[in-house]
Design a protein around this motif. Structure first.
Motif, PDB file in Angstrom:
ATOM      1  N   SER A   1       0.819  -1.217   0.000  1.00  0.00           N
ATOM      2  CA  SER A   1       0.000   0.000   0.000  1.00  0.00           C
ATOM      3  C   SER A   1       0.851   1.264   0.000  1.00  0.00           C
ATOM      4  CB  SER A   1      -0.909   0.010   1.230  1.00  0.00           C
ATOM      5  OG  SER A   1      -1.782  -1.082   1.215  1.00  0.00           O
ATOM      6  N   VAL A   2       0.277   2.322  -0.583  1.00  0.00           N
ATOM      7  CA  VAL A   2       0.891   3.648  -0.505  1.00  0.00           C
ATOM      8  C   VAL A   2      -0.186   4.671  -0.170  1.00  0.00           C
ATOM      9  CG1 VAL A   2       2.690   3.105  -2.186  1.00  0.00           C
ATOM     10  CG2 VAL A   2       0.542   4.145  -2.967  1.00  0.00           C
ATOM     11  N   VAL A   3       0.234   5.792   0.405  1.00  0.00           N
ATOM     12  CA  VAL A   3      -0.630   6.962   0.564  1.00  0.00           C
ATOM     13  C   VAL A   3       0.027   8.103  -0.196  1.00  0.00           C
ATOM     14  CG1 VAL A   3      -1.687   6.284   2.749  1.00  0.00           C
ATOM     15  CG2 VAL A   3       0.469   7.564   2.780  1.00  0.00           C
ATOM     16  N   LEU A   4      -0.785   8.925  -0.847  1.00  0.00           N
ATOM     17  CA  LEU A   4      -0.239   9.962  -1.724  1.00  0.00           C
ATOM     18  C   LEU A   4       0.255  11.181  -0.955  1.00  0.00           C
ATOM     19  CD1 LEU A   4      -2.865   9.733  -4.609  1.00  0.00           C
ATOM     20  CD2 LEU A   4      -0.728   8.469  -4.314  1.00  0.00           C
ATOM     21  N   GLU A   5      -0.361  11.478   0.177  1.00  0.00           N
ATOM     22  CA  GLU A   5       0.080  12.578   1.046  1.00  0.00           C
ATOM     23  C   GLU A   5       0.893  11.939   2.178  1.00  0.00           C
ATOM     24  OE1 GLU A   5       0.533  16.558   2.158  1.00  0.00           O
ATOM     25  OE2 GLU A   5      -0.477  15.793   0.362  1.00  0.00           O
ATOM     26  N   TRP A   6       2.192  11.771   1.948  1.00  0.00           N
ATOM     27  CA  TRP A   6       2.973  10.945   2.855  1.00  0.00           C
ATOM     28  C   TRP A   6       3.998  11.764   3.627  1.00  0.00           C
ATOM     29  CZ3 TRP A   6       8.287  10.724   2.094  1.00  0.00           C
ATOM     30  CH2 TRP A   6       8.764  11.188   0.853  1.00  0.00           C
ATOM     31  N   SER A   7       4.395  11.167   4.734  1.00  0.00           N
ATOM     32  CA  SER A   7       5.515  11.685   5.513  1.00  0.00           C
ATOM     33  C   SER A   7       6.537  10.561   5.641  1.00  0.00           C
ATOM     34  CB  SER A   7       5.047  12.125   6.903  1.00  0.00           C
ATOM     35  OG  SER A   7       4.529  11.005   7.618  1.00  0.00           O
ATOM     36  N   GLU A   8       7.707  10.870   6.149  1.00  0.00           N
ATOM     37  CA  GLU A   8       8.732   9.836   6.296  1.00  0.00           C
ATOM     38  C   GLU A   8       8.266   8.698   7.215  1.00  0.00           C
ATOM     39  OE1 GLU A   8      12.022   7.961   5.136  1.00  0.00           O
ATOM     40  OE2 GLU A   8      11.332   9.913   4.369  1.00  0.00           O
ATOM     41  N   PRO A   9       7.572   9.001   8.333  1.00  0.00           N
ATOM     42  CA  PRO A   9       7.048   7.882   9.147  1.00  0.00           C
ATOM     43  C   PRO A   9       6.062   6.999   8.377  1.00  0.00           C
ATOM     44  CG  PRO A   9       7.100   9.885  10.459  1.00  0.00           C
ATOM     45  CD  PRO A   9       7.438  10.289   9.055  1.00  0.00           C
ATOM     46  N   ASP A  10       5.287   7.598   7.467  1.00  0.00           N
ATOM     47  CA  ASP A  10       4.371   6.784   6.647  1.00  0.00           C
ATOM     48  C   ASP A  10       5.162   5.777   5.818  1.00  0.00           C
ATOM     49  OD1 ASP A  10       1.944   8.005   7.434  1.00  0.00           O
ATOM     50  OD2 ASP A  10       2.302   9.661   6.049  1.00  0.00           O
ATOM     51  N   ILE A  11       6.225   6.260   5.172  1.00  0.00           N
ATOM     52  CA  ILE A  11       7.054   5.382   4.340  1.00  0.00           C
ATOM     53  C   ILE A  11       7.638   4.246   5.183  1.00  0.00           C
ATOM     54  CG2 ILE A  11       9.164   5.248   2.976  1.00  0.00           C
ATOM     55  CD1 ILE A  11       6.952   6.569   1.440  1.00  0.00           C
ATOM     56  N   GLU A  12       8.158   4.602   6.333  1.00  0.00           N
ATOM     57  CA  GLU A  12       8.790   3.598   7.198  1.00  0.00           C
ATOM     58  C   GLU A  12       7.775   2.570   7.689  1.00  0.00           C
ATOM     59  OE1 GLU A  12      10.706   5.736  10.309  1.00  0.00           O
ATOM     60  OE2 GLU A  12      12.238   6.624   9.001  1.00  0.00           O
ATOM     61  N   ASN A  13       6.610   3.040   8.140  1.00  0.00           N
ATOM     62  CA  ASN A  13       5.602   2.125   8.681  1.00  0.00           C
ATOM     63  C   ASN A  13       5.040   1.207   7.604  1.00  0.00           C
ATOM     64  OD1 ASN A  13       5.871   3.230  11.253  1.00  0.00           O
ATOM     65  ND2 ASN A  13       4.214   4.714  10.937  1.00  0.00           N
ATOM     66  N   LEU A  14       4.741   1.769   6.427  1.00  0.00           N
ATOM     67  CA  LEU A  14       4.192   0.949   5.352  1.00  0.00           C
ATOM     68  C   LEU A  14       5.226  -0.048   4.819  1.00  0.00           C
ATOM     69  CD1 LEU A  14       2.127   3.638   3.398  1.00  0.00           C
ATOM     70  CD2 LEU A  14       1.211   1.730   4.734  1.00  0.00           C
ATOM     71  N   ALA A  15       6.480   0.390   4.740  1.00  0.00           N
ATOM     72  CA  ALA A  15       7.533  -0.510   4.272  1.00  0.00           C
ATOM     73  C   ALA A  15       7.701  -1.678   5.249  1.00  0.00           C
ATOM     74  CB  ALA A  15       8.845   0.250   4.125  1.00  0.00           C
ATOM     75  N   LYS A  16       7.663  -1.358   6.529  1.00  0.00           N
ATOM     76  CA  LYS A  16       7.797  -2.402   7.546  1.00  0.00           C
ATOM     77  C   LYS A  16       6.605  -3.351   7.518  1.00  0.00           C
ATOM     78  CE  LYS A  16       8.563  -3.055  12.507  1.00  0.00           C
ATOM     79  NZ  LYS A  16       8.742  -2.362  13.814  1.00  0.00           N
ATOM     80  N   ARG A  17       5.405  -2.784   7.404  1.00  0.00           N
ATOM     81  CA  ARG A  17       4.185  -3.602   7.405  1.00  0.00           C
ATOM     82  C   ARG A  17       4.147  -4.541   6.205  1.00  0.00           C
ATOM     83  NH1 ARG A  17      -1.467  -0.686   6.515  1.00  0.00           N
ATOM     84  NH2 ARG A  17      -0.846  -1.049   4.349  1.00  0.00           N
ATOM     85  N   ASP A  18       4.573  -4.036   5.032  1.00  0.00           N
ATOM     86  CA  ASP A  18       4.499  -4.833   3.799  1.00  0.00           C
ATOM     87  C   ASP A  18       5.784  -5.591   3.503  1.00  0.00           C
ATOM     88  OD1 ASP A  18       1.899  -3.896   3.413  1.00  0.00           O
ATOM     89  OD2 ASP A  18       2.566  -2.165   2.246  1.00  0.00           O
ATOM     90  N   ASN A  19       6.773  -5.441   4.395  1.00  0.00           N
ATOM     91  CA  ASN A  19       8.039  -6.159   4.259  1.00  0.00           C
ATOM     92  C   ASN A  19       8.728  -5.850   2.917  1.00  0.00           C
ATOM     93  OD1 ASN A  19      10.076  -7.883   5.172  1.00  0.00           O
ATOM     94  ND2 ASN A  19       9.154  -9.681   4.188  1.00  0.00           N
ATOM     95  N   VAL A  20       8.810  -4.552   2.605  1.00  0.00           N
ATOM     96  CA  VAL A  20       9.538  -4.102   1.417  1.00  0.00           C
ATOM     97  C   VAL A  20      10.471  -2.973   1.836  1.00  0.00           C
ATOM     98  CG1 VAL A  20       7.656  -4.725  -0.154  1.00  0.00           C
ATOM     99  CG2 VAL A  20       7.750  -2.416   0.785  1.00  0.00           C
TER     100      VAL A  20
END
Length: 441
Positions: free
Chosen positions: A287-306
């Motif tokens: 998943s991605v969100v279009l209005e993102w912050s650095e914590p969003d990137i980190e959390n989503l990357a960790k959650r999706d294992n990428v």
């Protein structure tokens, strides 16, 4: 040897029939409501939305028509489509409408019937009339037809989207948009609608783009449950927020530059960044969100294992697909005083031109062009949007025409010259439109 008598055999047959009917009744008992009651098959139809009762407001006459025709429904439908095309060629509008009504009795849950005929009434049939009032009547007929389709079919978010698009683009962007938008709030049939809108089209007396936004929101709500096949999911779900932008821009086109217009752009920015921008969309890397912050990137990357690099890459790709950053910038810039003043000066210049006050028009256009150039320099991404480009080009075309009319020499340098040089391919069609609009020979 014991043999069964005739009476015994009949009794055995009756008992066998009763025994066999028990599972048939248990399986096939019809539903008595929306609570899943009825036989096992009825419950399964409700659970998996396969029955008539799950489709929407079912017209019993359509089922009766199908029963009467038995296996001839397809033939009858084809004949009616041929009749509808013939009535349209002969401009027999009443017969066309009644034939279309007959078609939907046979195909009430075939989306293409509603989609095509709603579009046909609003675009093709309306274009056959000379008077703008008559054209608007048929635009309304198209909207009403699609409204009925939405009522009869709850599983097609595409139909809600189509209704929203007619309210927004057909009413707000047609060649007749100025009168259509006026008629939307005060219908031409003033006696019937008491100097108000047609309540079937605009019951709450809103702007056409506000109603379009509502319809698009209904479509988005349905899309969460029923998959749509109209366009890419992100583009589909962006529609309500684009309607908000269109609402703000329409006020600007009509010369309204007060707080209502600015508030509309502010609302658009909020919707775009806090609602649409925070939705999650699925990519090949999660998943991605279009209005993102650095914590969003980190959390989503960790959650999706990428990796975070994968998340940034796909976020950027998806932002580009919906032009996310452009519309974010546009909505933000439209609340700034220089942008508002630029739009107002260009609009005032056009109005003075219409009044043949050419000196005043020239001064306002030059002021607006200079302000607009500074806005584009500050936000260069705006130079990639059609309406923004056309606004600047139209100002230059009128400004150049004033010089020609007054026998003045064009200066070598002028604001927006780089836009003029870059977008020469658009100039001929814009010149043609302006000549027609302003009566320039």
């Amino acid at each position: 040897m014991n043999t069964l008598t005739s009476e015994h055999r009949k009794l055995a047959y009756i008992i066998a029939i009763i025994v066999l009917l028990i599972p048939v009744i248990w399986l096939g008992m019809p539903s008595t409501g929306e609570d899943g009651s009825g036989g096992e098959l009825a419950k399964l139809r409700v659970e998996h939305e396969l029955g008539e009762s799950t489709l929407g407001d079912v017209d019993p006459s359509s089922a009766s028509m199908n029963f009467v025709l038995l296996g001839l429904r397809g033939i009858a439908t084809n004949l009616l489509w041929m009749d509808a095309n013939e009535h349209q060629k002969k401009k027999e509008w009443a017969k066309l409408r009644s034939t279309v009504d007959s078609i939907i009795l046979l195909q009430p849950h075939y989306m293409k019937v509603w989609d095509f005929q709603g579009w046909n009434l609003a675009y093709n049939v309306s274009a056959e009339w000379d008077a703008v009032e008559d054209r608007y009547f048929w635009v309304k007929e198209g909207i009403k037809f699609l409204n009925e389709g939405v009522t009869r079919n709850e599983r097609f978010p595409e139909l809600d989207w189509k209704v929203g698009n007619l309210h927004g683009q057909k009413v707000g962007r047609s060649d007749e948009w100025r009168l259509f938008r006026k008629f939307y709030k005060v219908d031409p049939d003033t006696e019937r609608f008491e100097n108000g809108p047609d309540p079937e089209i605009n019951p709450e007396r809103l702007d056409n783009y506000q109603v379009a936004k509502e319809k698009f929101l209904f479509a988005n709500e349905k899309e969460l449950k029923h998959k749509q096949h109209l366009q890419m999911r992100m583009l589909f779900r962006a529609s309500p927020w684009h309607a908000q932008f269109d609402y703000a821009n329409a006020m600007q086109r009509e010369g309204k530059f007060g707080t209502q217009r600015t508030d509309a752009w502010d609302q658009g920015f909020e919707d775009w960044t806090e609602i649409f921008g925070r939705e999650e969309f699925i990519t090949p890397k999660g998943s991605v969100v279009l209005e993102w912050s650095e914590p969003d990137i980190e959390n989503l990357a960790k959650r999706d294992n990428v990796s975070k690099e994968d998340k940034r890459y796909w976020t950027g790709r998806y932002q580009n697909m919906v032009n996310y950053l452009f519309w974010r910038t546009r909505a933000k810039s439209e609340s700034e005083s220089d942008t508002i003043d630029a739009h107002k000066s260009l609009y005032d210049g056009e109005q003075l031109f219409l009044k043949a006050e050419f000196d005043g028009a020239k001064a306002e256009l030059e002021k607006g062009m200079a302000l607009y150039a500074s806005v584009l320099n500050k936000y260069p991404s705006l130079m990639h949007e059609d309406l923004a480009i056309e606004e600047g080009l139209q100002a230059i075309i009128l400004w150049r025409y004033i010089h020609e009319l007054k026998g003045l020499k064009l200066p070598e340098s002028f604001p927006l010259k780089s836009l003029w040089i870059k977008e020469q391919g658009r100039v001929p069609s814009l010149e043609s439109d302006l000549r027609r609009r302003f009566g320039i020979q």
